[in-house]
Design a protein around this motif. Sequence first.
Motif, mmCIF file in Angstrom:
data_model
loop_
_atom_site.group_PDB
_atom_site.id
_atom_site.type_symbol
_atom_site.label_atom_id
_atom_site.label_comp_id
_atom_site.label_asym_id
_atom_site.label_seq_id
_atom_site.Cartn_x
_atom_site.Cartn_y
_atom_site.Cartn_z
ATOM 1 N N VAL A 208 3.026 -3.000 6.881
ATOM 2 C CA VAL A 208 2.889 -1.537 6.822
ATOM 3 C C VAL A 208 2.526 -1.053 5.426
ATOM 4 C CG1 VAL A 208 4.455 -1.193 8.766
ATOM 5 C CG2 VAL A 208 5.378 -1.171 6.427
ATOM 6 N N LYS A 209 2.621 -1.933 4.431
ATOM 7 C CA LYS A 209 2.212 -1.573 3.067
ATOM 8 C C LYS A 209 0.754 -1.919 2.790
ATOM 9 C CE LYS A 209 6.928 -2.545 1.465
ATOM 10 N NZ LYS A 209 7.768 -3.488 0.672
ATOM 11 N N GLU A 210 0.141 -2.664 3.716
ATOM 12 C CA GLU A 210 -1.259 -3.071 3.523
ATOM 13 C C GLU A 210 -2.172 -1.850 3.515
ATOM 14 O OE1 GLU A 210 -2.799 -6.056 3.213
ATOM 15 O OE2 GLU A 210 -1.099 -7.425 3.426
ATOM 16 N N GLU A 211 -3.217 -1.929 2.700
ATOM 17 C CA GLU A 211 -4.146 -0.801 2.582
ATOM 18 C C GLU A 211 -4.820 -0.498 3.913
ATOM 19 O OE1 GLU A 211 -6.067 2.394 0.930
ATOM 20 O OE2 GLU A 211 -4.434 1.169 0.099
ATOM 21 N N TRP A 212 -5.200 -1.537 4.676
ATOM 22 C CA TRP A 212 -5.891 -1.285 5.946
ATOM 23 C C TRP A 212 -4.994 -0.524 6.913
ATOM 24 C CZ3 TRP A 212 -3.910 -2.657 10.591
ATOM 25 C CH2 TRP A 212 -2.954 -3.678 10.635
ATOM 26 N N PHE A 213 -3.688 -0.836 6.915
ATOM 27 C CA PHE A 213 -2.768 -0.151 7.825
ATOM 28 C C PHE A 213 -2.574 1.301 7.386
ATOM 29 C CE2 PHE A 213 1.431 1.147 9.332
ATOM 30 C CZ PHE A 213 1.355 0.801 10.674
ATOM 31 N N ARG A 214 -2.404 1.511 6.088
ATOM 32 C CA ARG A 214 -2.240 2.862 5.569
ATOM 33 C C ARG A 214 -3.461 3.722 5.881
ATOM 34 N NH1 ARG A 214 2.953 4.297 4.565
ATOM 35 N NH2 ARG A 214 4.048 2.647 3.422
#
Length: 676
Positions: A208-214
């Motif tokens: 959930v901290k990954e840029e793609w998820f954000r």
Amino acid sequence: MSKTPLILVALFGGALAAQPSAPDPVAAPLRELPWGQLNFLHTTDIHGWWGGHLQEASYSSDWGDYISFAKHLRDRADADGTDLILVDTGDRIEGNAIYDSSKPRGKFTYEIAKEQTIDLICSGNHELYKAESADGEFYHTVPDFKDNYLASNLDIINPETGGRQPLAQRYKKFTTKNQGIRILAFGFIFDFTGNDKNTFVQRVEDTVKEEWFREAIKDKEVDLILVYGHVDIRSQEYALLYSTIRDAHWDTPIQFFGGHSHIRDYHIFDSGSVALESGRYMETLGFMSISGITTSRHQNPNTNSKKRTLQFQRRYIDNNLFSMHHHSGKNATTFPTQHGLNVSLAIGSARKSLSLNHIYGCAPRDLFVSRRPYPHNESIFTWLETELLPQSIKSRDPSKKALVIMNTGGIRFDVFKGPFTKDTKFLVSPFTSGIAYLKDVPYTAAKRVIKLLNNAGPILSSTNDANATFLLPPEHVAAARYRPHLFDSSPTDPSEHPNQDGMLDFASVDLGTRQHQGNQQPLRDTHHHHASTEPPPLIPGYTTHDDAGSDGDDTIHAPIQFYNVPNCIQAAVGFSPASVSGSGSSSDSAGPDSWVDGAEMVDGDESEPEVVDIMYNEFIEKWVLLALAYLGESYSAEDSHLYEDGKSFTDIMTDWVEGHWGVDDVDDDGEAGCPS
């Protein structure tokens, strides 16, 4: 959450399960499906049960029947202008002989699975235990379902390039066919660490901290966010995903689908977010509907508000033709589609080519995983502990003694009185692990290992590993980790107080039961509804209680009680040891010292050995070594040896059945009748 009225469907004629040896379904009171604006069919933890349950009438439909059922429900959605989405949340392999006895494993599974049009699909942990099964996902399931397969936190080593890459795309956005609902979807697996070296599961808290998820959840042009995965719906992983997405979308509906726990359950996060989990082993077809979704197509042009009155409704469908015919509005003649029939024939052909009806012996009684207390004459674990293990396992030397330990989670299904077939052996024990052993362990330590394994405390907690709970059957893990109210360990007589003394008031964890056909009328025809002056007696089965109440099951059943089981059981080889006080499954609150010092010996064999071999199924080696280390005995995996060159417990069990329950009068296919 609205409640739908009960109806009683009368007896109908001419309906047969697609697999010829499956029992006819039984008439029962049914609840209607709560159709809505957006509808879902959900499967999870199929574990290879493509042919359905051949000894249980309530779950006797096969994958071909499901294909026909889904086609009829899609047609209804199109006719109504609503939408239907099919979801599967993993663990499609291991647990049934169609997969486990084929060479190569999965030879038939991938071809059968892809015949259903599944709109959203992901991996479970069983697809990842071995490198070859993970490669099977890469080479077969992912391309078979193309962009419908999501892997939000799962990578694989590409077997052709050697490079690490996502097993499938991380997420997708799509618009439904009829309602024009814009959906953002993610597909997860829980924080699993037991996978082989060719796959990588990223923890959800890191994902959930990954840029793609954000970036993905910043998208405001969505009408629904859909999170599905091989994850318990009451887990910390889903709680985190819910809070993270809700922070970005305060009023967007969020629908979760889960798996892994082998239970029926429904969890309400808030008035705009719910989660559904749909059982195991093709016993359950989960149905979910949502109404009140505001879309760009249906937005009121006079307001920018997206406020709505959302309605979520669920139904757990018993997987049999009685339910399917009624819910599709079809009968024995109009229900089967040519596609479904072809798949059923392919399943039958696969079963025949694998000789799955071959009989090894005749079980003299039912043996249950959870429907009897342990110990009990009809507990499968009592049978293993008192008969199979001590009569099957031989010491490496006649002068040597041994203790044999098995975890209860390695046993996956009941044994029913009657034929014990090639099918049965893999339903009960689908895993390939063998028996390992450590030589000449001091008996003062060895006799205490079982207590440490069962009472957890310093051993399981020291691993800081959710996979430690895999010692138990999955449905017991679901109760122990996230549903503590389901346990009541009050010391009392279970016959007087049926929800106490180690008994599980399973509620959402009910496992269903076999129907004995001699006491029930089979289904006859599911098209014409006739009034019945005397409704048939309720058959035992799922009686689910979840966050929305007790009206989720489509079939009204008489409830069944289920009992707690220990993490592990133990048998002695070559001697009769004294028992260890407190070696059962109950927790102990007296502190760490009690795990050892509280294990007082009671009267037994006065000639207890100084050393014994500790034998165990390979899966639990890590915890056996930890227990011994806690007891001051230092061993490593390098000290272990394989029993009988790694012969699997499944084969050890089958040999015992042939030797003790065997039948002499069989035909060329190994098929014969057993005494009723």
